[in-house]
Design an enzyme around this catalytic site. Structure first.
Site, mmCIF file in Angstrom:
data_model
loop_
_atom_site.group_PDB
_atom_site.id
_atom_site.type_symbol
_atom_site.label_atom_id
_atom_site.label_comp_id
_atom_site.label_asym_id
_atom_site.label_seq_id
_atom_site.Cartn_x
_atom_site.Cartn_y
_atom_site.Cartn_z
ATOM 1 N N HIS A 7 57.636 50.697 21.204
ATOM 2 C CA HIS A 7 56.822 49.477 21.177
ATOM 3 C C HIS A 7 57.462 48.398 20.324
ATOM 4 O O HIS A 7 58.361 48.668 19.531
ATOM 5 C CB HIS A 7 55.388 49.760 20.676
ATOM 6 N N HIS A 80 57.983 44.362 13.876
ATOM 7 C CA HIS A 80 58.915 45.497 13.888
ATOM 8 C C HIS A 80 59.197 45.951 15.311
ATOM 9 O O HIS A 80 58.474 45.569 16.236
ATOM 10 C CB HIS A 80 58.371 46.666 13.052
ATOM 11 N N GLU A 131 60.908 50.861 12.968
ATOM 12 C CA GLU A 131 60.074 52.060 12.894
ATOM 13 C C GLU A 131 60.720 53.117 13.786
ATOM 14 O O GLU A 131 61.128 52.819 14.909
ATOM 15 C CB GLU A 131 58.659 51.731 13.411
#
Ligand SMILES: C[C@@H](C(=O)O)C(=O)SCCNC(=O)CCNC(=O)[C@H](O)C(C)(C)COP(=O)(O)OP(=O)(O)OC[C@H]1O[C@@H](n2cnc3c(N)ncnc32)[C@H](O)[C@@H]1OP(=O)(O)O
Ligand SMILES: [Co+2]
Length: 141
Positions: A7, A80, A131
Site C-alpha cells: 500500500h 509512506h 514500511e
C-alpha cells in the site's frame, strides 16, 4: 528481499473527506470501513485499487506518530510506502547489518493487515518512509 507493493500510506486530517475525494475525483469505488489501530496511533481506511491499496491514516490519540507530519502538512500528504517481505525478522536484521535505522524499538508490531510490520528511517531510504510488512500467510508470491 523486497516483494509486492502492499500500500501507499496517505496521512489526512479527515478520512471521510479523503474517501470522498478518491471516489469523486478518481472514481475509486471500494473504500473499506475505517477502524482504529491504537497500537499504531492511527485510524485507518483502505481504498482498494486493482493492484494495490491506498491506506488513509488519521491521527489517533496524543502520541500518534503522524501528528508531526500533519503539523508540517496540514492538508495531509503522501506519508509512506509499504512493501511486503517473506520474513520480517530476517528483513530487519539484514537492513540493520547494512547500517539502516529501524524505527522505534525494532520489535515488529502488528499492522493493519494483521501481520508484523517495521519502519525504516527515511534518511536511509532517499527521503521515503518505508514500511515493511510480512506477507499474510497463504498469500505467498
Ligand atoms: C497502520 C500501519 C499499517 O500500515 O499497518 C501504518 O502504516 S501506521 C503509519 C504511521 N506510523 C509511523 O509512521 C511509524 C514510524 N514513524 C516514525 O517513527 C516517525 O513518524 C518518524 C518517521 C521518525 C518521523 O518522526 P517525527 O514526526 O517526529 O518527525 P521529525 O520532524 O523528527 O522528522 C525527522 C526527519 O524525518 C522526516 N520525515 C518525517 N516524516 C516523514 C515521512 N513521512 N516521509 C519522509 N520523511 C519524513 C522529516 O522531514 C525530518 O527530516 P530532516 O531531518 O531532514 O528534517
Ligand atoms: Co501503512
Amino acid at each position: 528481499m523486497i516483494g509486492r507493493l502492499n500500500h501507499v500510506g496517505v496521512a489526512t486530517p479527515s478520512i471521510e473527506a479523503s474517501v470522498a475525494m478518491y471516489r469523486d475525483l478518481l472514481g475509486a469505488t471500494k473504500a473499506h470501513t475505517p477502524f482504529d489501530l491504537p497500537a499504531q496511533g492511527v485510524r485507518v481506511c483502505f481504498v482498494d485499487l486493482p493492484n494495490s491499496q491506498v491506506e488513509l491514516i488519521e491521527p489517533l490519540g496524543d502520541d500518534s506518530p503522524i501528528h508531526g507530519f500533519l503539523a508540517k502538512n496540514p492538508r495531509g500528504g503522501q506519508h509512506h510506502v509499504c512493501f511486503e517481505v517473506d520474513d520480517i525478522l530476517a528483513a530487519r536484521d539484514a537492513l540493520r547489518a547494512k547500517g539502516a535505522t529501524i524505527l522505534g524499538t525494532g520489535e515488529p508490531r502488528i499492522g493493519a493487515h494483521g501481520t508484523p510490520i517495521i519502519f525504516v528511517h527515511p534518511k536511509d531510504m532517499g527521503g521515503v518512509l518505508v514500511e515493511l510488512m510480512e506477507t499474510p500467510k497463504g498469500e505467498a508470491h
